[in-house]
Design a protein around this motif. Structure first.
Motif, mmCIF file in Angstrom:
data_model
loop_
_atom_site.group_PDB
_atom_site.id
_atom_site.type_symbol
_atom_site.label_atom_id
_atom_site.label_comp_id
_atom_site.label_asym_id
_atom_site.label_seq_id
_atom_site.Cartn_x
_atom_site.Cartn_y
_atom_site.Cartn_z
ATOM 1 N N LEU A 21 -44.875 -62.520 -41.564
ATOM 2 C CA LEU A 21 -44.618 -63.413 -40.438
ATOM 3 C C LEU A 21 -43.454 -64.324 -40.805
ATOM 4 O O LEU A 21 -43.439 -64.915 -41.890
ATOM 5 C CB LEU A 21 -45.855 -64.260 -40.130
ATOM 6 C CG LEU A 21 -45.688 -65.344 -39.057
ATOM 7 C CD1 LEU A 21 -45.544 -64.712 -37.683
ATOM 8 C CD2 LEU A 21 -46.858 -66.320 -39.072
ATOM 9 N N ILE B 11 -43.311 -59.977 -37.669
ATOM 10 C CA ILE B 11 -43.481 -60.797 -36.471
ATOM 11 C C ILE B 11 -42.692 -62.082 -36.658
ATOM 12 O O ILE B 11 -42.747 -62.698 -37.740
ATOM 13 C CB ILE B 11 -44.966 -61.112 -36.210
ATOM 14 C CG1 ILE B 11 -45.708 -59.832 -35.794
ATOM 15 C CG2 ILE B 11 -45.121 -62.184 -35.123
ATOM 16 C CD1 ILE B 11 -47.192 -60.024 -35.580
ATOM 17 N N GLN C 91 -42.906 -65.345 -29.342
ATOM 18 C CA GLN C 91 -43.375 -64.422 -30.387
ATOM 19 C C GLN C 91 -42.655 -63.087 -30.206
ATOM 20 O O GLN C 91 -42.654 -62.518 -29.129
ATOM 21 C CB GLN C 91 -44.883 -64.220 -30.312
ATOM 22 C CG GLN C 91 -45.410 -63.261 -31.380
ATOM 23 C CD GLN C 91 -46.920 -63.214 -31.417
ATOM 24 O OE1 GLN C 91 -47.575 -64.185 -31.787
ATOM 25 N NE2 GLN C 91 -47.502 -62.086 -31.016
ATOM 26 N N GLU D 165 -42.121 -59.209 -31.921
ATOM 27 C CA GLU D 165 -42.556 -58.189 -32.870
ATOM 28 C C GLU D 165 -41.402 -57.218 -33.119
ATOM 29 O O GLU D 165 -40.778 -56.732 -32.168
ATOM 30 C CB GLU D 165 -43.776 -57.442 -32.349
ATOM 31 C CG GLU D 165 -45.026 -58.320 -32.264
ATOM 32 C CD GLU D 165 -46.267 -57.533 -31.884
ATOM 33 O OE1 GLU D 165 -46.208 -56.283 -31.890
ATOM 34 O OE2 GLU D 165 -47.293 -58.178 -31.578
#
Length: 276
Positions: free
Chosen positions: A155, A185, A271, A273
């Motif tokens: 992350l 991510i 967010q 991905e």
């Protein structure tokens, strides 16, 4: 009676100085009985450094916005850690962020990346460890990537960073992450294009020499920056101002729902991905 000398902050300037805004916001919040979040580490740091925070004292909107945004990041990072207890987390443009101490589960590996002068100050204030490591590097260089001992899943956070980079710099950074760290991510926040043109009107950033350089109105644009990039969530955190009428000026209390709608897109957490 001896007085402990405070750490100098004279080398922290320009964009780096904006870390003081977010630090101060968390410090002020932690003194409130109705705090949105409590950050004891921020309080410790403020008391250890020599810096004039008074210039931000009237920036109520920035203070509230910063802590709401920080709480959103805390929640999203905690969710990620709950799903991936042994994850690798990279905090780009970390400043004096203290999130590690609020979310650590005893198993994650956490990297803080920022300019050498910022990391030098941070090392005087906070101890590193086997799972909590500092990297002195501009995030626009690739040297920081070489120091990451990657253990999937990964992350990446960029809190309060994107608006100080140009679109070209952001795109280049994304492409480096795609090449070297995918799958990953990314949690990042952006401001609207209109807001990016008004640094001088910002209640706290205008007190520094930093300038906004980039804003994003349509998050889906990020998906055109490389293969495997997918926007999976957007959180319009500024709408939460309406939840705190007692913190708003008198006119804001009456207009809070209208203002929330008007300013909805001015700041949001995205967010992203990135798959291989």
């Amino acid at each position: 009676m001896t007085t402990t000398a405070k750490e100098a902050t004279d080398k922290i300037s320009g964009v780096s100085e904006t870390l003081m805004i977010t630090l101060y916001a968390r410090y002020v919040e932690s003194q409130r009985q109705d705090a949105i979040l409590r950050d004891n580490k921020a309080t410790e740091i403020v008391e250890k450094i020599d810096y004039d925070f008074s210039k931000y004292a009237q920036g109520w909107a920035s203070q509230l916005g910063c802590v709401i945004r920080a709480e959103v990041y805390d929640r999203l990072v905690l969710q990620f850690i709950q799903n991936h207890p042994k994850a690798t987390i990279i905090n780009l443009g970390a400043g004096l962020c203290t999130r590690f101490f609020r979310v650590d589960n005893g198993e994650i590996t956490w990297y803080e990346v920022d300019f050498p002068e910022v990391i030098d100050l941070k090392r005087k204030l906070i101890d590193e460890g086997n799972r909590y490591r500092f990297i002195a590097s501009s995030i626009l260089e690739t040297t920081w990537i070489e120091e990451i001992q990657r253990v999937a899943p990964v992350l990446i956070m960029m809190e309060g960073v994107s608006m100080y980079l140009t679109e070209v710099e952001m795109k280049t950074l994304f492409q480096s992450i795609v090449r070297h760290l995918a799958p990953v991510i990314i949690l990042m926040d952006v401001i609207a294009t209109k807001r990016a043109k008004n640094t001088k009107k910002h209640d706290t950033v205008s007190k520094t020499t930093a300038e906004f350089k980039w804003g994003l109105d349509n998050s889906k644009k990020l998906e055109s920056w490389g293969q495997g990039i997918k926007v999976t969530d957007e959180i319009y955190y500024l709408t939460r101002f309406a939840n705190y009428p007692d913190r708003l000026p008198w006119w804001g209390r009456y207009l809070r729902f209208i203002l929330s709608a008007m300013f909805k897109n001015f700041g949001r957490v995205i967010q992203v991905e990135i798959s291989k």
